[in-house]
Enzyme design. Structure first.
Site, PDB file in Angstrom:
ATOM      1  CE  LYS A 103      -2.352  -4.421  -6.267  1.00  8.87           C
ATOM      2  NZ  LYS A 103      -0.984  -4.906  -6.591  1.00  8.87           N
ATOM      3  N   GLY A 151       0.865  -1.179   0.000  1.00 10.10           N
ATOM      4  CA  GLY A 151       0.000   0.000   0.000  1.00 10.10           C
ATOM      5  C   GLY A 151       0.900   1.227   0.000  1.00 10.10           C
ATOM      6  CD  GLN A 178      -3.151  -7.145  -2.972  1.00 10.81           C
ATOM      7  OE1 GLN A 178      -3.871  -7.849  -3.681  1.00 10.81           O
ATOM      8  NE2 GLN A 178      -1.990  -6.690  -3.399  1.00 10.81           N
ATOM      9  NE  ARG A 205       5.410  -3.566  -4.489  1.00 11.43           N
ATOM     10  CZ  ARG A 205       4.095  -3.752  -4.278  1.00 11.43           C
ATOM     11  NH1 ARG A 205       3.576  -3.542  -3.070  1.00 11.43           N
ATOM     12  NH2 ARG A 205       3.309  -4.145  -5.251  1.00 11.43           N
ATOM     13  CG  ASP A 225      -0.004   1.810  -5.731  1.00  5.54           C
ATOM     14  OD1 ASP A 225      -1.161   1.364  -5.862  1.00  5.54           O
ATOM     15  OD2 ASP A 225       0.795   1.401  -4.877  1.00  5.54           O
TER      16      ASP A 225
END
Ligand code: MRU
Length: 352
Positions: free
Chosen positions: A254, A57, A202, A99, A243
Site C-alpha cells: 500500500k 487485500g 483501510q 486488479r 501485494d
C-alpha cells in the site's frame, strides 16, 4: 489473562465465503458502519467486486478469484459442455485484469486453470474443492506466519501497521495483523498503532474495526505522523503485508509503505513484511517489474463522497509503492522467516 487477550485466539472474521452454491463477500466499502454481505453468482460480478474494492487485500483477492473460476466454469459448462474449456479463457482474463498489483490474483487463477485440462465432465466439484483448498491453506498460512512473526517482537513493543493486512485482507486471521493477534494471544501487551491510510482509509475503517472486534486496543494516526511517532521512540517494529514480493525481495504494498521503511531505517526501527509464498512473484526480478495500480483521482478529490480538493487541481494516485529489499529486516512467510531477505534466500525458500 484478560478477556480481550483470550478472545484473540479466535478466527472470527472470514470475509470470503462459499455458501449455498454462490460466493458471498463482506462489503468492505461499507465497514465499519455497515456489515453487509453481497451474494455473487457469476464471474463478471466477481471481477467487478475485486476492481471496486468490495473485497481487497492480496490473499483475499486470490481466494475470491478462485471461487470466481468456479462460477465461470459452472456457467460455461452449462452453456456448452463440449467447449467450456475454451470459452472460459475469456473469464480467466477478466479475473486476471480485475486488479494489477496483487499477484495472488494471478497465482490463484493459474492454479485453478492448471486443473482444467484433466477434468472430464462437470468441472464444478473438482474446481470447488481446489478453491476451498486455496481458502483453507491461506488461513493456515496466516496462523503459522503469525507464530513466526510474533517470536521477533518483545512483549512491551510498540508496533505500527499500515493499510489493512488483517483477516479482512486474507481468508482469515491476517498477515501483519496475524502477527499482532498471535503476539497478543501469547500475552504480549503490544501497543498497536495503525496509520489511517489515505485515501481509502483501510487503517481507520478496517484495521481499527477488526482489532477492536478481537479486543485489541489500537491507536490511529495520520499517515504523516508516523515518522514523528518513530522519532519519539514509541515504535520498535513496523509490520506490514505485501501485494507482491519480487524475486530479489523488493516489496509492493500500500502506498506509504516505502516512506515508513525509510523512516524506520533512519530511526533504528525494525521493518517486518508478512506475506505467504503466494505473494512472491519469481517472474519479477525486482520491484521495477511490478505493475503499480493507478486509481481514479476522485479518490483524492473526494472525502466521504464530498468534494474537498480545490477545483482544477490534478492528481497522482498510485495505490502501491515499492520498498527495496535492503530496507526489509524480516520477511515472514508460511515456509519460514528470512532475515534481510535477498535473491539468494528467496530463491532457496521457493526451491529455485
Ligand atoms: O488496495 P488494497 O486495500 O487491496 O491494498 C491492500 C494492501 O496493500 C495490503 O497491505 C496487502 O494486500 C497485504 S494484505 C494481507
Amino acid at each position: 489473562m484478560s478477556q480481550a487477550i483470550m478472545s484473540t485466539d479466535q478466527d472470527t472474521i472470514n470475509p470470503v465465503q462459499w455458501r449455498n452454491n454462490a460466493l458471498e463477500l463482506l462489503d468492505q466499502r461499507l465497514l465499519p458502519g455497515e456489515e453487509t454481505w453481497l451474494r455473487l453468482e457469476d464471474v463478471e460480478v466477481t471481477a467487478g467486486a475485486i476492481t471496486d474494492m468490495v473485497v481487497r487485500g492480496a490473499p483475499a483477492i486470490g481466494v475470491t478469484a478462485a471461487y470466481g473460476v468456479v462460477l465461470a466454469a459452472r456457467d460455461r459448462y452449462s452453456a456448452d459442455p463440449d467447449t467450456w474449456k475454451t470459452a472460459i479463457q475469456a473469464d480467466l482474463d477478466t479475473l486476471n485484469q480485475a486488479r494489477p498489483t496483487a499477484v495472488n490474483l494471478r497465482w490463484a487463477v493459474a492454479r485453478m486453470a492448471k486443473l482444467m485440462s484433466g477434468i472430464d465432465g462437470d468441472p464444478v466439484p473438482v474446481l470447488l474443492a481446489e478453491a476451498r483448498r486455496i481458502h483453507d491453506e491461506d488461513i493456515a498460512a496466516c496462523r503459522h506466519m503469525g507464530e513466526l512473526g510474533a517470536a521477533y517482537i518483545d512483549a512491551d513493543a510498540g508496533v505500527l501497521t499500515h493499510c489493512n493486512a488483517g483477516a479482512l485482507a486474507t481468508a482469515g486471521y491476517g498477515t501483519a495483523l496475524g502477527v499482532i493477534r498471535s503476539a497478543w494471544s501469547k500475552g504480549k501487551a503490544l501497543t498497536v498503532f495503525a496509520d489511517e491510510t489515505r485515501p481509502w482509509l483501510q487503517g481507520a475503517r478496517l484495521t481499527a474495526w477488526e482489532l477492536l472486534h478481537d479486543g485489541i486496543p489500537v491507536q490511529l494516526l495520520a499517515d504523516g505522523a508516523a515518522a514523528y511517532l518513530m522519532q519519539k521512540g514509541k515504535v520498535q517494529w513496523v509490520v506490514v503485508g505485501a501485494d507482491r514480493v519480487a524475486a530479489n525481495g523488493d516489496v509492493a504494498n500500500k502506498i506509504g509503505t516505502y516512506g515508513l521503511a525509510v523512516a524506520a531505517r533512519h530511526h533504528g526501527v525494525r521493518f517486518m513484511v508478512v506475506a505467504p509464498t503466494s505473494t512472491i512473484d519469481m517472474q519479477a526480478a525486482s520491484g521495477a517489474e511490478i505493475p503499480i495500480e493507478q486509481r481514479d483521482p476522485d479518490e483524492l478529490f473526494l472525502a466521504g463522497g464530498k468534494r474537498v480538493a480545490a477545483e482544477g487541481a490534478g492528481a497522482w494516485n498510485p495505490v502501491f509503492d515499492i520498498t527495496p529489499a535492503a530496507l526489509v529486516d524480516v520477511l515472514v512467510t508460511e515456509r519460514g522467516a528470512l532475515d534481510s531477505p535477498n535473491a539468494a534466500s528467496i530463491g532457496n525458500l521457493m526451491g529455485i
